[in-house]
Design a protein around this motif. Structure first.
Motif, short mmCIF file in Angstrom:
data_model
loop_
_atom_site.label_atom_id
_atom_site.label_comp_id
_atom_site.label_asym_id
_atom_site.label_seq_id
_atom_site.Cartn_x
_atom_site.Cartn_y
_atom_site.Cartn_z
N MET A 107 24.97 -55.72 19.75
CA MET A 107 26.32 -55.75 19.38
C MET A 107 27.00 -57.37 18.76
N THR A 108 26.52 -58.39 19.70
CA THR A 108 27.10 -60.00 19.76
C THR A 108 26.86 -60.42 18.47
N LYS A 119 28.76 -62.50 12.80
CA LYS A 119 29.23 -61.46 11.20
C LYS A 119 30.94 -61.85 10.93
N SER A 120 31.33 -60.73 11.63
CA SER A 120 32.99 -60.76 11.82
C SER A 120 33.53 -61.26 11.47
N ILE A 121 33.28 -62.66 13.28
CA ILE A 121 33.89 -64.29 12.86
C ILE A 121 34.05 -64.67 11.74
N THR A 122 32.81 -64.69 11.04
CA THR A 122 32.59 -66.24 9.70
C THR A 122 33.17 -65.48 8.78
N ILE A 123 33.33 -63.85 8.89
CA ILE A 123 34.37 -63.44 7.81
C ILE A 123 35.62 -63.32 8.22
N LEU A 124 36.35 -63.56 9.17
CA LEU A 124 37.88 -63.73 9.48
C LEU A 124 38.23 -64.60 9.61
N ARG A 125 36.77 -66.24 9.92
CA ARG A 125 37.30 -67.10 10.00
C ARG A 125 37.56 -68.00 8.30
N SER A 126 37.40 -67.61 7.45
CA SER A 126 37.28 -67.51 5.60
C SER A 126 38.09 -66.61 5.93
N GLY A 127 39.16 -66.14 6.17
CA GLY A 127 40.69 -65.54 5.90
C GLY A 127 40.00 -64.71 5.06
N GLY A 128 38.94 -64.02 5.83
CA GLY A 128 38.48 -62.28 4.57
C GLY A 128 39.18 -61.01 5.22
N GLU A 140 34.94 -52.58 24.55
CA GLU A 140 34.61 -53.60 24.40
C GLU A 140 34.40 -54.36 23.09
N PHE A 141 33.56 -53.96 22.37
CA PHE A 141 33.74 -54.61 20.89
C PHE A 141 35.25 -55.73 20.45
N CYS A 142 35.85 -55.16 20.51
CA CYS A 142 37.24 -55.65 20.38
C CYS A 142 37.60 -56.77 21.12
N LYS A 143 37.62 -56.45 22.58
CA LYS A 143 37.26 -57.72 23.31
C LYS A 143 36.74 -58.92 22.97
N MET A 144 35.35 -58.71 22.88
CA MET A 144 34.63 -59.95 22.05
C MET A 144 35.26 -59.93 20.57
N SER A 196 35.69 -64.68 20.77
CA SER A 196 35.27 -64.78 19.91
C SER A 196 36.03 -65.66 19.13
N LEU A 197 37.37 -64.87 18.35
CA LEU A 197 38.20 -65.23 17.30
C LEU A 197 39.33 -66.13 17.50
N ARG A 198 38.94 -66.42 19.37
CA ARG A 198 40.33 -66.65 20.39
C ARG A 198 41.37 -67.09 19.14
N LYS A 199 42.05 -66.34 18.74
CA LYS A 199 43.47 -65.87 17.92
C LYS A 199 43.13 -64.21 17.76
N PRO A 200 44.88 -63.16 18.12
CA PRO A 200 44.77 -61.88 17.70
C PRO A 200 44.70 -61.60 17.03
#
Length: 142
Positions: free
Chosen positions: A1-2, A7-16, A113-117, A121-125
């Motif tokens: 899951m980590t 991978k998701s954080i990378t996408i989210l932080r780039s505006g994806g 748990e996946f959503c919480k992680m 990790s994003l430190r944003k809603p």
């Protein structure tokens, strides 16, 4: 899951936007503080910008950063056994594209748990909306 979270954080932080499992359904989402990402999500959904979306938080302690929290809401959040979305007054700390005309915002504190992680990790809603075109059936599985 980590690895999926990274991978998701990378996408989210780039505006994806991402497709991910939530407490309730498969959802698509983005960083709730990124106006361009939120507008892109409205476009993907073919959803009118006047129809609000919910934001997800990892912990109840984060609520006051994003809305005015009435006393009764604390009890509801604490005792809810199932996913509970509450519409709070006085939205703040998120892109204006998510705030309803009356200044409110729908927020759910996740149990998944996946959503919480992901949120921690994003430190944003995280914006969450069903993974379908607006008005069409919601997918039941991946």
């Amino acid at each position: 899951m980590t690895e999926e979270v990274k991978k998701s954080i990378t996408i989210l932080r780039s505006g994806g936007t991402i497709l991910y499992p939530t407490d309730t359904i498969w959802g698509i989402g983005c960083d709730a503080t990124n106006e361009l990402a939120v507008k892109k999500l409205f476009g993907i959904k073919k959803r009118p910008p006047t129809k609000a979306m919910v934001i997800l938080l990892a912990e109840a302690s984060q609520l006051e950063f994003y809305a005015n929290v009435p006393e009764v809401a604390w009890d509801l959040v604490d005792y809810a056994e199932n996913p509970l979305t509450i519409v709070y007054p006085g939205a703040k700390g998120i892109t204006p594209a998510l705030i309803a005309e009356d200044g409110s915002i729908a927020i759910r504190v996740v149990k998944d748990e996946f959503c919480k992680m992901l949120i921690n990790s994003l430190r944003k809603p995280l914006v969450s909306t069903s993974a379908n075109i607006s008005g069409e059936s919601t997918p039941a599985f991946f």
